[in-house]
Design an enzyme around this catalytic site. Structure first.
Site, PDB file in Angstrom:
ATOM      1  N   GLU A  47      74.243  39.896  25.296  1.00  0.00           N
ATOM      2  CA  GLU A  47      74.905  39.783  24.787  1.00  0.00           C
ATOM      3  C   GLU A  47      76.699  39.530  25.610  1.00  0.00           C
ATOM      4  O   GLU A  47      77.845  39.364  26.176  1.00  0.00           O
ATOM      5  CB  GLU A  47      75.279  40.844  24.006  1.00  0.00           C
ATOM      6  CG  GLU A  47      74.635  40.661  22.412  1.00  0.00           C
ATOM      7  CD  GLU A  47      72.863  41.129  22.721  1.00  0.00           C
ATOM      8  OE1 GLU A  47      72.424  41.813  21.735  1.00  0.00           O
ATOM      9  OE2 GLU A  47      72.270  41.968  24.098  1.00  0.00           O
ATOM     10  N   CYS A  79      74.612  47.026  23.311  1.00  0.00           N
ATOM     11  CA  CYS A  79      75.481  45.441  23.231  1.00  0.00           C
ATOM     12  C   CYS A  79      76.213  45.515  22.118  1.00  0.00           C
ATOM     13  O   CYS A  79      77.150  44.600  22.189  1.00  0.00           O
ATOM     14  CB  CYS A  79      74.417  45.123  23.233  1.00  0.00           C
ATOM     15  SG  CYS A  79      73.239  44.165  25.156  1.00  0.00           S
ATOM     16  N   ALA A 158      24.216  24.473  32.878  1.00  0.00           N
ATOM     17  CA  ALA A 158      23.303  25.597  33.035  1.00  0.00           C
ATOM     18  C   ALA A 158      23.034  26.248  34.407  1.00  0.00           C
ATOM     19  O   ALA A 158      22.344  27.207  34.697  1.00  0.00           O
ATOM     20  CB  ALA A 158      21.946  25.129  32.832  1.00  0.00           C
ATOM     21  N   THR A 190      33.880  36.990  36.666  1.00  0.00           N
ATOM     22  CA  THR A 190      34.323  36.019  37.360  1.00  0.00           C
ATOM     23  C   THR A 190      35.559  36.614  38.754  1.00  0.00           C
ATOM     24  O   THR A 190      35.083  35.951  39.650  1.00  0.00           O
ATOM     25  CB  THR A 190      36.138  36.126  36.215  1.00  0.00           C
ATOM     26  OG1 THR A 190      35.360  35.669  35.254  1.00  0.00           O
ATOM     27  CG2 THR A 190      37.136  35.244  37.313  1.00  0.00           C
ATOM     28  N   GLU A 279      42.577  35.984  30.671  1.00  0.00           N
ATOM     29  CA  GLU A 279      41.436  35.287  31.667  1.00  0.00           C
ATOM     30  C   GLU A 279      40.101  35.604  32.116  1.00  0.00           C
ATOM     31  O   GLU A 279      39.081  33.944  32.478  1.00  0.00           O
ATOM     32  CB  GLU A 279      42.429  34.741  32.977  1.00  0.00           C
ATOM     33  CG  GLU A 279      43.323  33.610  33.258  1.00  0.00           C
ATOM     34  CD  GLU A 279      43.963  33.454  33.868  1.00  0.00           C
ATOM     35  OE1 GLU A 279      43.306  32.160  33.949  1.00  0.00           O
ATOM     36  OE2 GLU A 279      45.053  33.572  33.954  1.00  0.00           O
ATOM     37  N   PRO A 282      32.786  35.706  29.985  1.00  0.00           N
ATOM     38  CA  PRO A 282      32.542  35.445  28.221  1.00  0.00           C
ATOM     39  C   PRO A 282      32.695  36.827  27.386  1.00  0.00           C
ATOM     40  O   PRO A 282      32.936  37.441  26.284  1.00  0.00           O
ATOM     41  CB  PRO A 282      31.716  34.531  27.526  1.00  0.00           C
ATOM     42  CG  PRO A 282      31.197  34.571  28.912  1.00  0.00           C
ATOM     43  CD  PRO A 282      32.428  34.619  29.608  1.00  0.00           C
TER      44      PRO A 282
END
Length: 352
Positions: A47, A79, A158, A190, A279, A282
């Site tokens: 604003e 605001c 695999a 990961t 990210e 599994p």
């Protein structure tokens, strides 16, 4: 209001722990004279930016705001009062502010004689600010789980190879998701397999998210790992009893096979994180699903078949079809040769 919603989106990834907000001001004749968005936490709100652009033309005009104008003084002033002082006579806002300390702006405006209307394009404004709104309502960061898989649901072959299942276009789109998130999370698997960098690339002006590695035993992230460079801040989540020489760590209680997901999210929330891009592989995704801590799923499905290999989601504590986590499909679009599917956790799955 639609322009205000588009403006608000420009603040994604740079305003936390504040919301993204857009504002458009028209003069007494209905001509647009000012527009702005909340650009960063601690800076002027939407604003204020719009009022500065409008100047004296705001007097007698209308303000269209995606979120109810705030009514509290923090690092910036309220605001609602700024709109009153500028001589705005009508305020149209899309979504009510759910935070106890900021709500009441509409009442303050009405008390000053300003005409106030609520709900214009509310669904669109809610969707554009869903991460922040969800974090306020749930008391934890909003979690978007992203994965890339073949059409038969495999994220690796695999033999463990996975580069690249998805297309360059999809991988570039993931950097957009990173740029819009406050934190990016991966697990120890990961970290070991890919030595990921996790920083945003290819998006000018992006605020780098906090890089988080869930490394329960403190064995996956080694000195020299790419995630430890100075491209973005990094936090390693380890068990309370794990030994490490790393300094940027948070110690959390164990839960089942790894760290407590609620404790991790609580620690991130305390650090001002309001949106998370998950990210990880599994196993980590399964832990988040089992904890009820996934809000939206984005899957990049490549026109590829493997027939064997790692699935996108590991054990999530679901043993029968009646326990399946039901999702509401919100979008399916082509990204290069791939299909990007977006779905949100349904209210029935949340037990609402």
């Amino acid at each position: 209001m639609r322009r205000a919603i588009a403006l608000a989106a420009r603040g994604l990834g740079s305003t936390s722990p504040n919301p993204v907000v857009g504002c458009v001001i028209t003069d007494a004749a209905g001509r647009t004279v000012g527009a702005g968005f909340h650009q960063r936490a601690g800076g002027p709100h939407a604003e204020v930016h719009a009022l500065r652009e409008a100047g004296g033309s705001a007097r007698g005009g209308t303000a269209y705001v995606t979120l109810e104008p705030c009514n509290h003084t923090g690092r910036t002033g309220p605001c609602a009062q700024a709109l009153i002082d500028a001589g705005i006579t009508r305020v149209v806002y899309a979504v009510a502010d759910p935070t106890p300390q900021a709500t009441g702006g509409a009442d303050a405006l009405r008390a000053a004689g300003v005409q106030v209307e609520r709900g214009l394009l509310a669904d669109e404004a809610e969707a554009g600010n869903i991460a922040w709104l969800s974090s306020v309502r749930l008391g934890r960061p909003y979690v978007l789980w992203k994965y890339a898989a073949t059409l038969d649901g495999r994220i690796a072959a695999a033999d463990g190879t996975s580069r690249w299942i998805s297309s360059p276009e999809s991988r570039a789109d993931v950097h957009r998701l990173r740029a819009e998130a406050d934190a990016v999370i991966v697990g120890s698997g990961t970290a070991r397999a890919d030595d990921p960098h996790l920083a945003v690339r290819g998006i000018e002006g992006a605020v780098q998210p906090l890089r988080v590695v869930v490394d329960t035993e403190a064995t996956a992230v080694k000195p020299g790992a790419r995630v430890l460079d100075d491209a973005a801040p990094t936090l390693i989540a380890i068990a309370e009893d794990a030994a490490t020489d790393l300094t940027d760590v948070v110690r959390l209680p164990r839960d089942g096979h790894g760290l407590s997901v609620p404790a991790l999210l609580a620690a991130l929330y305390e650090r001002g994180v309001r949106s998370v891009l998950l990210e990880g592989g599994p196993a980590l995704a399964g832990s988040f699903v089992e904890a009820g801590a996934v809000d939206t799923v984005v899957g990049y499905l490549a026109p590829v078949l493997l027939g064997a290999g790692r699935p996108a989601l590991a054990d999530a504590g679901i043993t029968t079809i009646t326990e399946a986590l039901r999702l509401d499909m919100t979008e399916a679009v082509r990204i290069g040769p791939d299909l990007r599917v977006t779905a949100t956790v349904s209210t029935t799955s949340r037990g609402a």
